[in-house]
Scaffold this motif. Structure first.
Motif, mmCIF file in Angstrom:
data_model
loop_
_atom_site.group_PDB
_atom_site.id
_atom_site.type_symbol
_atom_site.label_atom_id
_atom_site.label_comp_id
_atom_site.label_asym_id
_atom_site.label_seq_id
_atom_site.Cartn_x
_atom_site.Cartn_y
_atom_site.Cartn_z
ATOM 1 N N THR A 89 -18.535 3.394 -2.986
ATOM 2 C CA THR A 89 -17.613 2.588 -3.720
ATOM 3 C C THR A 89 -17.975 2.478 -5.136
ATOM 4 O O THR A 89 -16.882 2.516 -5.970
ATOM 5 N N LYS A 93 -15.211 3.734 -7.716
ATOM 6 C CA LYS A 93 -14.918 2.861 -8.948
ATOM 7 C C LYS A 93 -15.134 3.257 -10.432
ATOM 8 O O LYS A 93 -14.303 3.204 -11.214
ATOM 9 N N TYR A 96 -12.626 6.471 -11.042
ATOM 10 C CA TYR A 96 -11.361 6.262 -10.802
ATOM 11 C C TYR A 96 -10.665 4.847 -11.202
ATOM 12 O O TYR A 96 -9.653 4.615 -11.522
ATOM 13 N N GLY A 97 -11.833 3.922 -11.556
ATOM 14 C CA GLY A 97 -11.291 2.531 -12.149
ATOM 15 C C GLY A 97 -10.740 1.640 -10.969
ATOM 16 O O GLY A 97 -10.406 0.532 -11.350
ATOM 17 N N THR A 98 -10.711 1.896 -9.727
ATOM 18 C CA THR A 98 -10.555 1.104 -8.505
ATOM 19 C C THR A 98 -11.134 1.617 -7.374
ATOM 20 O O THR A 98 -11.765 2.761 -7.038
ATOM 21 N N LYS A 102 -8.476 0.065 -2.299
ATOM 22 C CA LYS A 102 -7.132 -0.346 -3.215
ATOM 23 C C LYS A 102 -6.261 0.998 -3.482
ATOM 24 O O LYS A 102 -5.496 1.273 -3.513
ATOM 25 N N PHE A 103 -7.335 2.181 -3.849
ATOM 26 C CA PHE A 103 -6.947 3.773 -4.049
ATOM 27 C C PHE A 103 -5.922 4.021 -2.851
ATOM 28 O O PHE A 103 -5.059 4.567 -3.167
ATOM 29 N N ASN A 109 -2.075 6.535 -8.651
ATOM 30 C CA ASN A 109 -2.747 5.895 -9.659
ATOM 31 C C ASN A 109 -2.641 6.924 -10.849
ATOM 32 O O ASN A 109 -3.671 6.924 -11.532
#
Length: 116
Positions: A89, A93, A96-98, A102-103, A109
């Motif tokens: 995770t 994150k 991908y910034g998430t 959530k992705f 995205n």
């Protein structure tokens, strides 16, 4: 010696083994270079360090799995050689910034994936 050919072969090997534990020594051995020399050449040709490239490619494949399968996140994390879901995770994150959960819910995205 043509280093571009060596790097291309090493990238093919890496891509074919993303779900296996592979180290610098294994990869360098496939192209008949020392670890030290291979690491320098790989970075010079690709602009990335070997471990960085492998991590990025594993995360890209994991992102595809998140979108295209119903596999549990922890199973995807372990498949791509992350030591835990938490480590996965954090790395996901960062790239991908998430977070992966959530992705998965919103894969739109700005990243396009082909169906597996």
């Amino acid at each position: 010696m043509n280093y571009n050919v060596c790097i291309r072969k090493s990238i093919e090997y890496i891509n074919d083994n993303l779900d296996k534990k592979t180290g610098l020594e294994d990869i360098a051995g496939k192209v008949f270079l020392s670890k030290f020399h291979f690491h320098r050449i790989f970075h010079a040709v690709t602009g990335e360090f070997v471990a960085e490239y492998i991590r990025k490619r594993r995360l890209e494949e994991a992102a595809k799995d998140l979108v295209n399968t119903d596999s549990k996140i922890v199973d995807i994390a372990l498949k791509y050689q992350f030591s835990s879901q938490e480590a996965f995770t954090k790395a996901f994150k960062k790239l991908y910034g998430t977070p992966p959960r959530k992705f998965r819910k919103n894969p739109d995205n700005g990243i396009a994936f082909m169906a597996a």
